[in-house]
Enzyme design. Structure first.
Site, mmCIF file in Angstrom:
data_model
loop_
_atom_site.group_PDB
_atom_site.id
_atom_site.type_symbol
_atom_site.label_atom_id
_atom_site.label_comp_id
_atom_site.label_asym_id
_atom_site.label_seq_id
_atom_site.Cartn_x
_atom_site.Cartn_y
_atom_site.Cartn_z
ATOM 1 N N ASP A 312 28.692 33.014 43.289
ATOM 2 C CA ASP A 312 29.700 31.962 43.354
ATOM 3 C C ASP A 312 29.902 31.318 41.982
ATOM 4 O O ASP A 312 28.979 31.216 41.182
ATOM 5 C CB ASP A 312 29.250 30.888 44.350
ATOM 6 C CG ASP A 312 30.227 29.734 44.422
ATOM 7 O OD1 ASP A 312 31.333 29.942 44.941
ATOM 8 O OD2 ASP A 312 29.891 28.635 43.921
ATOM 9 N N GLU A 367 32.695 36.108 41.721
ATOM 10 C CA GLU A 367 33.839 35.246 42.023
ATOM 11 C C GLU A 367 34.352 34.696 40.691
ATOM 12 O O GLU A 367 33.911 33.664 40.204
ATOM 13 C CB GLU A 367 33.435 34.092 42.941
ATOM 14 C CG GLU A 367 34.646 33.303 43.432
ATOM 15 C CD GLU A 367 34.371 31.823 43.660
ATOM 16 O OE1 GLU A 367 35.129 31.202 44.415
ATOM 17 O OE2 GLU A 367 33.421 31.277 43.069
#
Length: 657
Positions: A312, A367
């Site tokens: 993330d 990401e």
């Protein structure tokens, strides 16, 4: 991507030096010659990675030993029944162990100070050899890890919201009720969100307070292990959504101020705080922070059996500006130079090296919204070493179209550009919507398309309204063209496969701690009288056709048509012919479509079929024959009937000898 401006350090001598240092850099530059001026950047990044790896070898006995920090740090049971505790707290004046086992006495168990900011404590067993701190039993794994899938079809999942009830669901519930659904829908991978312990449920799992703990709000560690093991028994790969880009600023139950200073695990001062996330930022150049994060990666792989990670917030890690206010036009100068946090990039390279060395079939996904070149290229080429990156522009494009444009104004060329604008040989995960698009303030794609009519007009006992008809047909088309054209993997957020209504909102003060929007209403698709079943059926058959034909693992599609007036897009991939008619009202008979494949074709997927809530305008017994008639740069072509708002897949079933 825009071509880069010339750089003074792009000389022949600098290029030759870079090629000498980075083993496979030549392959990267052959694929993308525009990166040649930046060869010294790749050289520097690779050398930083190599030097750090060498230092770990010299000082710690190698990355294998270095990444086992969890075996010595933390709290551990000894063979004699005692406890051994070890922590890194360089700024602390004293360290103590406290808990309910000693009535939270803050001073009864002091640690002893060691060198390099480390502290340890040994607590002998009780005289009767009973355990001072009881612990549950371990669960032994029964099933081996699945092999890396040829095509990756990801079901993005959150355990806590996986029930239709207004409460936090459990690991057990997910294992027994959701895993069979995922398998039945044809997904071969789940991406588990909000597993790392986080004190604030409404943070969606992105404000981590305990990195070496699975969230206890869903159940026990053993129940999470059972979930992963059961998924493995079904042949499903399990990825963890790992948050190493930042940490909760909580000082009572998190890493912040762990040793009494603001600079133990994080940068001191303003550099150590993310302005938008209100969280702490790691100092990736710190030796002990590297040990902590790499050990954390290994711990999740080995303790729980995860098969890889979705990292993330990678954009925030890659740049000193954390992506805040950056537009990322695609000009290469945006990805090199002083704005890049090469300490963070070195950590990511080390993490990918560790994951793929330990388990070669593991999968890592970045990401990253910036589109940094070579992030998903091998480390040996000077790249970041990720397997995939998320194609984050695609969902933004679909939301923009449904919110801001009339159907007749959708630009076919722009849709195709968005779906195909990715770097050659760097794999992307395409998706029409993820959890991000459904969070409060936004809503699911189905709800954008059909809005309040989903409350009243989804019954099969009532006629189609124009809004519901449009929404169901476009929902299928958007997902199929994203699946087939947008990448080398596909992702769906749980429940969106059947057009989950509304949005996501976790219990918080602002909504009176309500769980109403923090749940997934799977019962909607189980109700045979509701139209949600049609979207669910289509999603299932789309995935299972991909499993048979493998378009995600095939080379990128050749788009032969993107006709603005007719609103038709046609392309070939994996020996299949895909045809989309986005026109809101016009159907076309004897529509000529180009192909490289001679012979007979049959319909293998038709969004207009009855089982998908379509209007049954196509005869599936029809044979389509291509002829050597050149059309749209294809040597052959065939004639089809393509109704309005319909997607078709034709397969070459009887090629001539």
């Amino acid at each position: 991507m825009a071509a880069p401006a010339a750089r003074a350090d792009g000389s022949d001598a600098a290029l030759a030096a870079a090629l000498a240092d980075v083993p496979d850099l030549g392959r990267l530059l052959e694929v993308d010659p525009y990166l040649k001026p930046y060869a010294p950047d790749f050289q520097r990044r690779y050398n930083r990675f190599s030097q750090t790896l060498d230092n770990i070898g010299k000082n710690e006995g190698g990355i294998d030993k270095f990444s086992r920090g969890y075996e010595s740090f933390g709290v551990h049971r000894c063979a004699d029944g005692g406890l051994y505790c070890k922590e890194w707290a360089p700024g602390a004046e004293g360290v103590f162990l406290t808990g309910d086992f000693n009535d939270w006495n803050p001073f009864s168990y002091p640690y002893k100070k060691l060198d390099y900011g480390k502290w340890d404590l040994y607590i002998p067993p009780k005289p009767n050899k009973s355990l001072l701190v009881p612990h549950g039993s371990k669960l032994k794994f029964k099933h081996s890890r699945p092999k890396k899938p040829r095509s990756l079809r990801i079901y993005e999942s959150h355990v806590g919201i996986s029930s239709h009830e207004g409460k936090i669901a459990s690991y057990k519930h997910f294992t027994c009720n959701v895993l069979p659904r995922i398998k039945g829908l044809g997904y071969n991978c789940i991406q588990m969100m909000a597993i790392m312990e986080h004190a604030y449920y409404a943070s969606f799992g992105y404000q981590i307070t305990s990195f070496f703990a699975a969230s206890s709000r869903y159940g026990t560690p053993e129940e999470l292990k059972e979930l992963v093991d059961t998924a493995h028994s079904m042949g499903i790969t399990v990825l963890l959504d790992v948050v190493h880009s930042h940490a909760s600023k909580n000082s009572e139950d998190g890493l912040n101020m762990f040793d009494g200073t603001d600079s133990c695990y994080f940068h001191s001062g303003p550099r150590g705080t993310h302005d938008l996330w209100d969280s702490r930022l790691f100092i990736y150049s710190s030796w002990e922070v590297l040990r902590f994060l790499l050990s954390n990666i290994r711990w999740w792989l080995e303790e729980y059996g995860f098969d890889g990670f979705r990292f993330d917030g990678v954009t925030s890690m890659l740049y000193h500006h954390h992506g805040i206010g950056a537009s990322f036009s695609g000009d290469y100068h945006e990805y090199f130079g002083l704005q890049v946090d090469e300490d963070a990039l070195t950590y990511l390279m080390l993490a990918n090296h560790l994951v793929h060395t330990l388990y070669p079939d593991s999968i890592t996904i970045a990401e990253d919204v910036s589109g940094m070149p070579a992030l998903c290229s091998p480390i040996s080429q000077g790249g970041g070493g990720f397997d995939y990156r998320l194609a984050m522009a695609i969902p933004d494009k679909w939301i923009q179209l449904v919110k801001e444009f009339k159907d007749e104004d959708w630009n076919m060329g722009n849709i195709v550009y968005t779906l195909t604008n990715r770097r050659h040989l760097e794999k992307c995960i395409a998706y029409a919507e993820s959890h991000d698009q459904a969070l409060v303030g936004d809503k699911s794609l189905a709800f954008w398309l059909m809005d309040a009519e989903m409350y009243t007009n989804m019954s099969v006992l009532t006629p189609f309204t124009p809004v519901i008809d449009r929404g169901i047909q476009l929902h299928k088309m958007i997902r199929l063209i994203t699946h087939a054209l947008g990448g080398e993997g596909y992702l769906n957020f749980m429940g969106n496969e059947f057009g989950h209504p509304e949005w996501l909102d976790f219990p918080r003060k602002g909504n009176n701690e309500s769980y109403h929007y923090a749940r997934r209403q799977f019962h909607l698709t189980d109700d045979d009288l509701l139209r949600y079943k049609f979207l669910n059926n289509f999603d299932r058959d789309m995935n299972k056709l991909e499993e048979r034909c493998g378009w995600l693992s095939a080379p990128q599609a050749f788009v032969s048509e993107k006709h603005e007036g007719n609103k038709v897009i046609a392309f070939e991939r994996a020996a299949l012919l895909f045809i989309f008619n986005f026109h809101p009202s016009k159907s076309y008979t004897n529509y000529r479509v180009g192909t490289t494949l001679p012979g007979k074709f049959k319909i293998v997927l038709d969004s207009d079929a009855a089982e998908y809530g379509g209007h049954q305008r196509l005869d599936h017994n029809t044979d389509f024959f291509s002829e050597p008639y050149e059309h749209n740069e294809r040597p052959s072509s065939l004639l089809v009937y393509i109704p309005s708002r319909v997607a078709l897949i034709l397969q070459n079933v009887d090629p001539p000898n």
